[in-house]
Design a protein around this motif. Sequence first.
Motif, PDB file in Angstrom:
ATOM      1  N   ASP A 112      52.068 -19.899  20.147  1.00 43.15           N
ATOM      2  CA  ASP A 112      53.407 -19.850  19.558  1.00 43.15           C
ATOM      3  C   ASP A 112      54.423 -20.563  20.448  1.00 43.15           C
ATOM      4  O   ASP A 112      54.112 -20.958  21.561  1.00 43.15           O
ATOM      5  CB  ASP A 112      53.836 -18.418  19.236  1.00 43.15           C
ATOM      6  CG  ASP A 112      54.147 -17.582  20.462  1.00 43.15           C
ATOM      7  OD1 ASP A 112      54.132 -18.112  21.586  1.00 43.15           O
ATOM      8  OD2 ASP A 112      54.400 -16.387  20.298  1.00 43.15           O
ATOM      9  N   ASP A 113      55.612 -20.742  19.910  1.00 41.71           N
ATOM     10  CA  ASP A 113      56.676 -21.442  20.638  1.00 41.71           C
ATOM     11  C   ASP A 113      57.491 -20.515  21.523  1.00 41.71           C
ATOM     12  O   ASP A 113      58.405 -20.946  22.188  1.00 41.71           O
ATOM     13  CB  ASP A 113      57.630 -22.133  19.647  1.00 41.71           C
ATOM     14  CG  ASP A 113      56.952 -23.265  18.899  1.00 41.71           C
ATOM     15  OD1 ASP A 113      55.994 -23.853  19.440  1.00 41.71           O
ATOM     16  OD2 ASP A 113      57.376 -23.553  17.765  1.00 41.71           O
ATOM     17  N   GLU A 114      57.174 -19.230  21.505  1.00 40.39           N
ATOM     18  CA  GLU A 114      57.967 -18.251  22.232  1.00 40.39           C
ATOM     19  C   GLU A 114      57.280 -17.731  23.492  1.00 40.39           C
ATOM     20  O   GLU A 114      57.679 -16.713  24.039  1.00 40.39           O
ATOM     21  CB  GLU A 114      58.288 -17.081  21.293  1.00 40.39           C
ATOM     22  CG  GLU A 114      59.102 -17.517  20.100  1.00 40.39           C
ATOM     23  CD  GLU A 114      59.006 -16.540  18.933  1.00 40.39           C
ATOM     24  OE1 GLU A 114      58.375 -15.480  19.105  1.00 40.39           O
ATOM     25  OE2 GLU A 114      59.549 -16.854  17.881  1.00 40.39           O
ATOM     26  N   ASP A 115      56.223 -18.408  23.926  1.00 38.01           N
ATOM     27  CA  ASP A 115      55.457 -17.978  25.106  1.00 38.01           C
ATOM     28  C   ASP A 115      54.994 -16.535  24.967  1.00 38.01           C
ATOM     29  O   ASP A 115      55.020 -15.763  25.924  1.00 38.01           O
ATOM     30  CB  ASP A 115      56.267 -18.155  26.395  1.00 38.01           C
ATOM     31  CG  ASP A 115      56.530 -19.615  26.686  1.00 38.01           C
ATOM     32  OD1 ASP A 115      55.565 -20.395  26.646  1.00 38.01           O
ATOM     33  OD2 ASP A 115      57.683 -19.975  26.932  1.00 38.01           O
ATOM     34  N   SER A 116      54.596 -16.163  23.760  1.00 36.85           N
ATOM     35  CA  SER A 116      54.170 -14.793  23.506  1.00 36.85           C
ATOM     36  C   SER A 116      52.692 -14.677  23.164  1.00 36.85           C
ATOM     37  O   SER A 116      52.082 -13.650  23.430  1.00 36.85           O
ATOM     38  CB  SER A 116      54.961 -14.194  22.336  1.00 36.85           C
ATOM     39  OG  SER A 116      56.311 -14.093  22.665  1.00 36.85           O
ATOM     40  N   TYR A 117      52.095 -15.696  22.553  1.00 38.50           N
ATOM     41  CA  TYR A 117      50.744 -15.561  22.012  1.00 38.50           C
ATOM     42  C   TYR A 117      49.940 -16.841  22.206  1.00 38.50           C
ATOM     43  O   TYR A 117      50.436 -17.937  21.965  1.00 38.50           O
ATOM     44  CB  TYR A 117      50.823 -15.246  20.514  1.00 38.50           C
ATOM     45  CG  TYR A 117      49.468 -15.115  19.854  1.00 38.50           C
ATOM     46  CD1 TYR A 117      48.766 -13.926  19.900  1.00 38.50           C
ATOM     47  CD2 TYR A 117      48.897 -16.189  19.188  1.00 38.50           C
ATOM     48  CE1 TYR A 117      47.521 -13.808  19.300  1.00 38.50           C
ATOM     49  CE2 TYR A 117      47.657 -16.078  18.583  1.00 38.50           C
ATOM     50  CZ  TYR A 117      46.973 -14.886  18.641  1.00 38.50           C
ATOM     51  OH  TYR A 117      45.742 -14.772  18.055  1.00 38.50           O
ATOM     52  N   ILE A 118      48.697 -16.667  22.635  1.00 40.58           N
ATOM     53  CA  ILE A 118      47.730 -17.756  22.617  1.00 40.58           C
ATOM     54  C   ILE A 118      46.381 -17.204  22.172  1.00 40.58           C
ATOM     55  O   ILE A 118      46.056 -16.038  22.416  1.00 40.58           O
ATOM     56  CB  ILE A 118      47.563 -18.485  23.977  1.00 40.58           C
ATOM     57  CG1 ILE A 118      47.130 -17.526  25.076  1.00 40.58           C
ATOM     58  CG2 ILE A 118      48.804 -19.255  24.342  1.00 40.58           C
ATOM     59  CD1 ILE A 118      46.776 -18.223  26.394  1.00 40.58           C
ATOM     60  N   LYS A 119      45.633 -18.027  21.494  1.00 44.54           N
ATOM     61  CA  LYS A 119      44.248 -17.721  21.155  1.00 44.54           C
ATOM     62  C   LYS A 119      43.433 -18.912  21.613  1.00 44.54           C
ATOM     63  O   LYS A 119      43.741 -20.055  21.262  1.00 44.54           O
ATOM     64  CB  LYS A 119      44.074 -17.495  19.651  1.00 44.54           C
ATOM     65  CG  LYS A 119      42.646 -17.139  19.270  1.00 44.54           C
ATOM     66  CD  LYS A 119      42.553 -16.776  17.803  1.00 44.54           C
ATOM     67  CE  LYS A 119      41.136 -16.338  17.456  1.00 44.54           C
ATOM     68  NZ  LYS A 119      41.043 -15.946  16.028  1.00 44.54           N
ATOM     69  N   ILE A 120      42.418 -18.638  22.422  1.00 53.61           N
ATOM     70  CA  ILE A 120      41.592 -19.705  22.963  1.00 53.61           C
ATOM     71  C   ILE A 120      40.128 -19.450  22.628  1.00 53.61           C
ATOM     72  O   ILE A 120      39.735 -18.337  22.280  1.00 53.61           O
ATOM     73  CB  ILE A 120      41.762 -19.845  24.495  1.00 53.61           C
ATOM     74  CG1 ILE A 120      41.321 -18.563  25.219  1.00 53.61           C
ATOM     75  CG2 ILE A 120      43.177 -20.229  24.853  1.00 53.61           C
ATOM     76  CD1 ILE A 120      41.329 -18.681  26.737  1.00 53.61           C
ATOM     77  N   GLN A 121      39.348 -20.506  22.751  1.00 57.37           N
ATOM     78  CA  GLN A 121      37.912 -20.398  22.601  1.00 57.37           C
ATOM     79  C   GLN A 121      37.303 -20.989  23.868  1.00 57.37           C
ATOM     80  O   GLN A 121      37.686 -22.074  24.302  1.00 57.37           O
ATOM     81  CB  GLN A 121      37.452 -21.179  21.375  1.00 57.37           C
ATOM     82  CG  GLN A 121      36.008 -20.950  21.014  1.00 57.37           C
ATOM     83  CD  GLN A 121      35.678 -21.597  19.694  1.00 57.37           C
ATOM     84  OE1 GLN A 121      35.560 -22.813  19.625  1.00 57.37           O
ATOM     85  NE2 GLN A 121      35.558 -20.789  18.653  1.00 57.37           N
ATOM     86  N   ILE A 122      36.372 -20.243  24.452  1.00 56.21           N
ATOM     87  CA  ILE A 122      35.723 -20.684  25.681  1.00 56.21           C
ATOM     88  C   ILE A 122      34.244 -20.880  25.396  1.00 56.21           C
ATOM     89  O   ILE A 122      33.595 -20.006  24.835  1.00 56.21           O
ATOM     90  CB  ILE A 122      35.918 -19.644  26.807  1.00 56.21           C
ATOM     91  CG1 ILE A 122      37.393 -19.531  27.152  1.00 56.21           C
ATOM     92  CG2 ILE A 122      35.090 -20.011  28.031  1.00 56.21           C
ATOM     93  CD1 ILE A 122      37.708 -18.431  28.142  1.00 56.21           C
ATOM     94  N   ARG A 123      33.740 -22.028  25.811  1.00 53.65           N
ATOM     95  CA  ARG A 123      32.308 -22.302  25.690  1.00 53.65           C
ATOM     96  C   ARG A 123      31.734 -22.373  27.095  1.00 53.65           C
ATOM     97  O   ARG A 123      32.168 -23.166  27.913  1.00 53.65           O
ATOM     98  CB  ARG A 123      32.088 -23.613  24.962  1.00 53.65           C
ATOM     99  CG  ARG A 123      32.546 -23.554  23.537  1.00 53.65           C
ATOM    100  CD  ARG A 123      32.251 -24.857  22.789  1.00 53.65           C
ATOM    101  NE  ARG A 123      32.864 -24.806  21.489  1.00 53.65           N
ATOM    102  CZ  ARG A 123      33.967 -25.459  21.154  1.00 53.65           C
ATOM    103  NH1 ARG A 123      34.559 -26.223  22.032  1.00 53.65           N
ATOM    104  NH2 ARG A 123      34.479 -25.346  19.955  1.00 53.65           N
ATOM    105  N   LYS A 124      30.761 -21.480  27.356  1.00 58.16           N
ATOM    106  CA  LYS A 124      30.168 -21.423  28.686  1.00 58.16           C
ATOM    107  C   LYS A 124      28.720 -20.953  28.565  1.00 58.16           C
ATOM    108  O   LYS A 124      28.452 -19.943  27.902  1.00 58.16           O
ATOM    109  CB  LYS A 124      30.968 -20.463  29.578  1.00 58.16           C
ATOM    110  CG  LYS A 124      30.532 -20.446  31.016  1.00 58.16           C
ATOM    111  CD  LYS A 124      31.468 -19.578  31.838  1.00 58.16           C
ATOM    112  CE  LYS A 124      31.033 -19.553  33.272  1.00 58.16           C
ATOM    113  NZ  LYS A 124      31.862 -18.693  34.093  1.00 58.16           N
TER     114      LYS A 124
END
Length: 111
Positions: free
Chosen positions: A73-85
Motif C-alpha cells: 500500500d501507499d501508506e507504509d502499512s501493508y505488504i504481501k511478499i512471496q519467498i522462494r527458497k
Amino acid sequence: AAVVPAAPAKRVEACGRSKNGGPVNCISTSSFKVADMYSPPWTFTVDKKVAMDKLKQAIATEYPSGVVYLEEDDEDSYIKIQIRKLGETDDIEFLLSSNNSNDGGGGGFVT
C-alpha cells in the motif's frame, strides 16, 4: 513484475485449511482461535514508515534473492511478499497498525 497496490482496510488473514480439509503450515496474528496457529502481533516504537523500511531491510538481508512483492500500500502499512527458497514457496503478509486496531496487525506467515 509490477507490485499490485493493496486494497484499503487490509487485514492479516487467519489460517485456513488445505484443499483436502487438513491443516496448513501457517501462523498468523489473526488465528487467535487456534492456539498452534497463533502468533501475537509484533510491536514497534518508531514511525510506521521507519518500521516498514526496517522490515523491508530485514527481508532483503534474510532473503537476498527470491522475494517477490505481491501487494503493497501507499501508506507504509501493508505488504504481501512471496519467498522462494530451496524449492518451496511461502506467502507472507505484514500489516502495521495502531495498538488499538482490531485488524490482526503484525505479521502473518502462510504457505
